[in-house]
Design an enzyme around this catalytic site. Structure first.
Site, mmCIF file in Angstrom:
data_model
loop_
_atom_site.group_PDB
_atom_site.id
_atom_site.type_symbol
_atom_site.label_atom_id
_atom_site.label_comp_id
_atom_site.label_asym_id
_atom_site.label_seq_id
_atom_site.Cartn_x
_atom_site.Cartn_y
_atom_site.Cartn_z
ATOM 1 N N ASP A 12 0.619 -1.215 -0.091
ATOM 2 C CA ASP A 12 0.131 0.050 -0.030
ATOM 3 C C ASP A 12 0.686 1.283 0.032
ATOM 4 O OD1 ASP A 12 0.867 -0.503 2.493
ATOM 5 O OD2 ASP A 12 -0.848 -0.774 3.531
ATOM 6 N N ASP A 30 -8.085 -2.755 14.152
ATOM 7 C CA ASP A 30 -9.353 -2.999 13.872
ATOM 8 C C ASP A 30 -9.369 -4.081 12.717
ATOM 9 O OD1 ASP A 30 -8.228 -1.695 11.350
ATOM 10 O OD2 ASP A 30 -9.473 -0.077 11.142
ATOM 11 N N HIS A 52 -7.610 -4.642 9.904
ATOM 12 C CA HIS A 52 -7.451 -4.283 8.628
ATOM 13 C C HIS A 52 -6.129 -4.948 8.289
ATOM 14 C CE1 HIS A 52 -4.988 -0.390 9.867
ATOM 15 N NE2 HIS A 52 -4.082 -1.034 9.050
ATOM 16 N N GLU A 75 -9.669 -1.268 5.276
ATOM 17 C CA GLU A 75 -10.417 -1.050 6.426
ATOM 18 C C GLU A 75 -11.636 -1.849 6.564
ATOM 19 O OE1 GLU A 75 -8.655 0.512 8.557
ATOM 20 O OE2 GLU A 75 -8.333 2.504 8.098
#
Ligand code: GLP
Length: 259
Positions: free
Chosen positions: A66, A135, A137, A142
């Protein structure tokens, strides 16, 4: 899915380095690299092996997961720069063959397609290192990310922006948009190696490995993959329900069975 639970971060890093070394020693290989703190120890260990035992990366190439949108590649927190300053600069991996999404592209939508095509043209990723966000990811997918998504632009959650603010001068400097390999793209890598340490990751690891397969926990997509190794420390493993079984399976791993 195989779990390797190690007592210390150094041992987590050494196990991950063993796996990567296996691919690198076999000949030309395509590595999937991740940023974030989780793989750092593994990169340091691989760099040590390069320095001290001549581990040769000259036939390897790499693709990053990313990149931040709008951050110049020259910025020290662009993932283009981070992967070089944390790893590539310390091994003989040709920097020209370390690819990442172009967050400065004037057409970020087209950039996702171009990046997926580049990975495919390279023959796909042999081994993909993955951290995991608090979370759930992976990459920058996400919660709510399509389980079959391709490389594309995503908007960061407030939590991820706060988590990543430590790398920037202030929270206001963290970009809000990113280009990330999609969950479908990541799933095409032939071997996924998920790395986590610390209690802060225990819930995310349990949700990813033992929770329902759901876009709400993007990392749960690893449950669909045929070759996953989860390398974590005791703290990150502490919320796994089948912990005893995972330990037993590892202790009784047949000698012929590699990771
Ligand atoms: C970032 C990266 C992810 C990484 C995550 C966790 O959001 N894009 O690839 O897995 O952070 O980072 P850390 O390993 O520092 O906890």
């Amino acid at each position: 899915m195989e779990f390797v639970i190690r007592p210390t971060l150094a041992e987590v890093s050494s196990t991950v380095a063993d796996i990567v070394e296996g691919y690198v020693r076999r000949g030309p290989t395509t590595l999937g690299l991740a940023t974030g703190s989780s793989p750092l120890g593994s990169y340091q260990e691989l760099a040590r092996r390069h320095r001290e035992s001549g581990l040769d990366f000259s036939q390897a190439q790499a693709f990053l997961l990313d990149e931040y949108v709008g951050l110049p590649r020259s910025h020290d927190q662009s993932y283009f720069s981070v992967i070089r300053s944390e790893f590539v600069d310390y091994v003989n991996l040709d920097t020209e063959r370390v690819h990442s999404p172009d967050g400065e592209s004037s057409d970020v939508a087209a950039e996702g397609e171009r990046y997926d095509a580049a990975i495919a043209e390279a023959g796909g990723v042999d081994v993909q290192l993955l951290g995991i966000g608090t979370d759930g990811h992976i990459g920058f997918n996400e919660p709510g990310s399509s389980l079959t998504s391709r490389t594309r632009v995503k908007t960061l959650t407030e939590q991820t922006i706060l988590d990543n603010a430590r790398f920037f001068g202030s929270v206001d400097d963290v970009p809000h948009h990113v280009l990330t390999q999609g969950l479908g793209t990541i799933g095409e890598a032939r071997h996924l190696v998920m790395i986590a340490f610390g209690e802060g990751k225990a819930e995310a690891i349990a949700a990813a490995a033992e929770g329902p397969l759901t876009a709400f926990c993007p990392a749960s997509v690893i449950q669909l993959h045929r070759h996953v190794t989860v390398v974590i420390d005791e703290a990150a493993a502490s919320k796994l329900q089948l912990l005893d079984y995972y330990r037993y399976a590892l202790d009784h791993k047949p000698p012929w069975q590699a990771f």
